[in-house]
Design an enzyme around this catalytic site. Structure first.
Site, mmCIF file in Angstrom:
data_model
loop_
_atom_site.group_PDB
_atom_site.id
_atom_site.type_symbol
_atom_site.label_atom_id
_atom_site.label_comp_id
_atom_site.label_asym_id
_atom_site.label_seq_id
_atom_site.Cartn_x
_atom_site.Cartn_y
_atom_site.Cartn_z
ATOM 1 N N LYS A 197 80.638 -25.746 171.224
ATOM 2 C CA LYS A 197 80.750 -25.937 169.768
ATOM 3 C C LYS A 197 81.223 -24.634 169.152
ATOM 4 O O LYS A 197 80.705 -23.566 169.482
ATOM 5 C CB LYS A 197 79.372 -26.312 169.202
ATOM 6 C CG LYS A 197 79.246 -26.211 167.674
ATOM 7 C CD LYS A 197 79.909 -27.350 166.962
ATOM 8 C CE LYS A 197 79.824 -27.224 165.437
ATOM 9 N NZ LYS A 197 78.481 -27.275 164.882
ATOM 10 N N ASP A 245 75.454 -35.175 161.743
ATOM 11 C CA ASP A 245 74.829 -33.890 161.396
ATOM 12 C C ASP A 245 73.328 -34.043 161.144
ATOM 13 O O ASP A 245 72.776 -33.433 160.226
ATOM 14 C CB ASP A 245 75.514 -33.245 160.180
ATOM 15 C CG ASP A 245 75.673 -31.738 160.340
ATOM 16 O OD1 ASP A 245 75.196 -31.184 161.350
ATOM 17 O OD2 ASP A 245 76.261 -31.108 159.448
HETATM 18 ZN ZN LIG Z 1 76.446 -29.624 162.378
#
Ligand SMILES: [Zn+2]
Length: 423
Positions: free
Chosen positions: A202, A335
């Site tokens: 990420k 998220d």
């Molecule tokens: Zn995130």
């Protein structure tokens, strides 16, 4: 590939630990996500390893099968953008008081909540130290309950960027463990996070909403840095997910060969065309805006974060509609952690409100998500050879997608994690 093989072997051994046995489920209705057809009266049979051996019409008796004859069955859902080791109340300065071991405990709680909400696979993109690696390994060892997990460990980013921690003044000399400036330092960081267990990389390509002192639209990693990260990660068999709100950063990330664009908020027509041309997945987390605006201040989010959300939330939803209508590939990512875990399905309703048909939204969370995470051969649809990851709801999610917010049955690899129909 070697890593996938190891993961598979670990999963097989969990089936033994939790005592999975061959069995079957009788579904009154079953959604075939490939054809889009709602089948009636189907029996899903699985073996002792928790793998589906057949999906077929119930012929005569289905004695011994788990009775879901009043329910609609779907494949287990997938969320490709979670933060299981974080909770909303750890936002802003409150998060500084939460130790790394405590975050791992939070992750144990949230892995269970996520599974029970019907999400049988997740991709966790960003966790302090390697807390998500620990949660994944605990799940795979059968010690704790949770979904199948691909995890990133710490997110990579520039000094002072969204993936750094900018809350404390200079004299504390504090920074996030994923900070890596320059192509070679970033390559070394890719190698490091893989060494400690990352399945996926990420990175932060642009500024963000919940970070201090940056702007979502501003580029952070350069094209050169991202190209180096993508090359290194791909060489080592990992995909890269890039946090990118900003118009330029989205295009830079696409040109660098990043595999998915997270948030995608300010994507323009050129960005959408590039994503289509390259076949890159876009992930739009369009539910949590409501939570940030309504609950963010109480949760300790910074005032500047709430102001940033006000500017970007609606644009993100409009651009989601535009990208979808243009035919870009979209995977379901929410998220979670920004909003409470277990509410992951609340985004389906938003996706439908902003232009998708329920079937498109469900495909984003099944077939598309499985494709993005590289697991199309084992999850994302109910078919022979896939894991018996199956959920069931009352009612018809194709006429009301919010039924997915009330999942009543969850099975992962043939082991029942939840069955409210038995109550
Ligand atoms: Zn995130």
């Amino acid at each position: 590939m070697r890593r996938l093989f190891l993961t598979l072997c670990v999963c097989l051994s969990i089936a033994e630990i939790v005592g999975a046995a061959p069995g079957s489920v009788h579904c009154g209705k079953l959604l075939d996500v490939r054809s889009g057809q709602m089948l009636t009266d189907q029996v899903v049979t699985f073996d002792a390893e928790g793998t589906i051996t057949s999906v077929a019409p119930a012929a005569g008796s289905s004695a011994g099968a788990i009775d879901l004859s009043r329910a609609t069955c779907l494949p287990g859902l997938i969320d490709v953008h979670t933060h299981v080791t974080g909770d909303p109340q750890h936002s802003g300065y409150a998060g500084l008081g939460v130790s790394v071991p405590r975050q791992a405990v939070t992750g144990v709680k949230n892995a269970r909540l996520t599974l029970r909400a019907g999400f049988t696979s997740i991709r966790n993109v960003g966790a302090s130290d390697f807390t998500d690696v620990a949660v994944r390994d605990g799940v795979n060892a059968g010690e704790i309950e949770g979904p199948r997990m691909l995890v990133s460990g710490p997110a990579l980013g520039i000094t002072g960027g969204h993936c750094d921690d900018n809350l404390l003044p200079y004299e504390y000399h504090h920074r996030s463990e994923g900070v890596a400036d320059g192509p070679w330092v970033a390559r070394a960081k890719v190698r490091e996070v893989i060494k400690y267990g990352a399945d996926v990389i990420k990175i932060c390509a642009s500024g963000g909403v919940l970070s201090k002192g940056d702007l979502p639209g501003t580029p952070q990693y350069t094209l050169d840095e991202m190209a180096a990260i993508a090359e290194e990660a791909h060489k080592l068999g990992r995909k890269v997910a890039a946090h990118a709100h900003g118009t330029q950063s989205i295009k830079d990330a696409l040109r660098a060969g990043i595999d998915s664009i997270e948030h995608s908020s300010l994507i323009d027509d050129e960005g959408i065309a590039l994503a289509k041309q390259r076949g890159t997945y876009l992930v739009f987390d369009i539910y949590n805006d409501d939570f940030i605006l309504q609950e963010g201040a109480k949760a300790g989010m910074l005032r500047e974060s709430i102001e940033k959300e006000k500017k970007i939330g609606r644009l993100q939803r409009e651009n989601f509609r535009k990208a979808f209508q243009a035919g870009a590939k979209i995977a379901y990512g929410t998220d979670s952690g920004v909003y409470p875990h277990g509410d992951n399905a609340k985004q389906f309703g938003k996706m439908v409100e902003w232009g998708m048909k329920p079937m498109d939204a469900i495909r984003a969370s099944t077939l598309n998500a499985a494709d993005l995470i590289g697991w199309s051969d084992r999850v994302g649809s109910l078919e022979k050879g896939h894991y018996a990851d199956l959920i069931a709801v009352e009612g018809d999610p194709l006429s009301d997608v919010t039924t997915l917010e009330k999942v009543k049955f969850v099975m992962k690899g043939g082991a029942v994690a939840r069955n409210d129909f038995m109550k």
